[in-house]
Design an enzyme around this catalytic site. Structure first.
Site, short mmCIF file in Angstrom:
data_model
loop_
_atom_site.label_atom_id
_atom_site.label_comp_id
_atom_site.label_asym_id
_atom_site.label_seq_id
_atom_site.Cartn_x
_atom_site.Cartn_y
_atom_site.Cartn_z
CG ASP A 153 -2.29 0.59 0.94
OD1 ASP A 153 -2.40 1.40 0.02
OD2 ASP A 153 -3.25 0.28 1.70
CG ASP A 208 -9.68 2.00 -0.83
OD1 ASP A 208 -8.69 1.99 -1.59
OD2 ASP A 208 -9.60 1.87 0.40
C1 GLA Z 1 -6.08 1.30 1.44
C2 GLA Z 1 -6.22 0.29 0.29
C3 GLA Z 1 -7.31 -0.70 0.62
C4 GLA Z 1 -7.00 -1.41 1.93
C5 GLA Z 1 -6.79 -0.40 3.03
C6 GLA Z 1 -6.27 -1.04 4.31
O1 GLA Z 1 -7.21 2.11 1.55
O2 GLA Z 1 -6.47 0.96 -0.91
O3 GLA Z 1 -7.49 -1.62 -0.43
O4 GLA Z 1 -5.85 -2.18 1.76
O5 GLA Z 1 -5.84 0.61 2.65
O6 GLA Z 1 -6.05 -0.13 5.32
#
Ligand code: GLA
Length: 390
Positions: A153, A208
């Site tokens: 990430d 997301d």
């Molecule tokens: C980010 C990523 C998600 C998930 C969260 C976890 O938002 O884009 O897919 O992995 O972190 O905290």
């Protein structure tokens, strides 16, 4: 006459480039087709535990998901709590009392593969320790545990350079001696499609996904779909655009909407990471996720990402060229009432006079031979997905 839509994509040059990169490192060969599996985040967020992972692995096998092609079980954020005095990452001992090695062994014994999550910055998005400054040490730890897949990430990255940060972890994973698939999760902020192909196997293209047709906050799958236009040529065997994990079965949408979501992810050659509770899914949700004819569109060995060939507002036609010369075509109705949608052969690179057989991939019915175009009635928020074979 509309331009042949597929000539814009992977040409001779692009495929030659892919082949030469594939020879560079053993890990380059890990994703000839888009990775398939399950990830904890969309349904469980921080509520992860070894019991959940074991039960999910069991359900992956019992439900037929494994047979349909799903193989990674990935624990997202919140499995890690600290670093010990030697700097080694420490898993939450309350939630994972047997430790990650034992859990990986359990997953492997089912014939599945095991994935973890970390972050290129100082902390993960949920504030757990990130890998910044510990890349090689973390990669060695993952290899010791038997990790097969890393989602990496981009929270708390400060002034870090994205390409350099991801390349560092890729080098560390390769140096660990274990073949580990790398999922780049920097949300498209630094246009990873331009540089990620020889670093990772999939790269997120947006923020997301959310489990809603119209979302008050965050991105619906349809708004993510809109953002994939123009990225088609960057995907191909070895590296894939990632429009984020599936929301199928998480309860915020109807079966019609989930079928459309799954169909369009297949057209996009998207990684298929289920994000629902596999232990309690209904037969209808299982039938969506395990529809082999739709999975085959996603996993087609030619590895072309499909493209939007027509946009009439609420009516869209998407097409994906397949290895046998056929086309998968999605007739998508984003409107509020049912409507007849047609696809004309020239829109998908066929001549008007061509005779082709049409098969419906959701009803599993052969429609018959047609010439020139195909029209189907599509429900509101729904899709008709067909395979058209000359
Ligand atoms: C980010 C990523 C998600 C998930 C969260 C976890 O938002 O884009 O897919 O992995 O972190 O905290």
């Amino acid at each position: 006459m509309p331009r042949f839509p597929f000539a814009l994509g992977c040409g001779v040059l692009f495929c030659a480039t892919t082949t030469s990169l594939a020879a560079q490192r053993p890990s380059d060969a890990l994703a000839p087709t888009p990775p398939m599996g399950w990830n904890s985040w969309n349904k469980f967020a921080c509520n992860v535990s070894e019991q959940l992972i074991r039960e999910t692995a069991d359900a992956m096998v019992a439900s037929g998901m494994q047979d349909a092609g799903y193989r990674y079980i990935v624990i997202d954020d919140c499995w890690q709590v600290a670093r010990d005095s030697a700097g080694t990452i420490v898993a939450d001992a309350e939630r994972f009392p047997s430790g990650m090695k034992a859990l990986a062994d359990y997953v492997h014994a089912k014939g599945l593969e095991f994935g973890l999550y970390s972050d290129a910055g100082l902390k993960t998005c949920e504030g757990r320790p990130g890998s910044r400054g510990y890349e090689y040490q973390d990669a060695r730890t993952y290899a010791d545990w038997g990790v097969d897949y890393l989602k990496y990430d981009w929270c708390h990255h400060g002034t870090q350079n994205a390409e350099a940060s991801y390349r560092l972890m890729r080098d560390a994973l390769d140096a660990s001696g274990r073949l580990i698939t790398l999922s780049i999760c920097e949300w498209g902020s630094n246009k990873p499609w331009l540089w990620a192909r020889d670093i990772g196997h999939l790269w997120r293209t947006t923020g997301d996904i959310k489990d809603c047709w119209v979302c008050e906050r965050g991105l619906s799958w349809t708004s993510i779909l809109d953002r994939q236009v123009g990225l088609e040529s960057y995907a191909g065997p070895g590296g894939w655009n990632d429009p984020d994990m599936l929301e199928v079965g998480n309860g915020g949408m109807t079966l019609v909407e989930y079928r459309a979501h799954f169909s369009l992810w297949a057209i996009l050659a998207a990684p298929l990471m289920a994000g629902n509770d596999l232990r309690s899914m209904t037969p209808e949700i299982r039938d969506i996720l395990t529809n082999r004819e739709v999975v085959a569109v996603d996993q087609d060995p030619l590895g072309r990402q499909g493209r939007k060939v027509r946009d009439d507002g609420d009516v869209e036609v998407w097409a994906k060229e397949l290895a046998d010369g056929s086309r998968a075509v999605a007739l998508l109705n984003r409107g509020e009432s049912a409507i007849a949608i047609a696809v004309a052969w020239p829109e998908i690179g066929y001549t008007e006079g061509l005779r082709a057989s049409v098969r419906d991939l959701w009803t599993h019915r052969d429609i018959g031979q047609v010439r020139g175009s195909y029209t189907a009635e599509v429900p509101a928020h729904g899709v008709v997905l067909v395979r058209i074979t000359p």
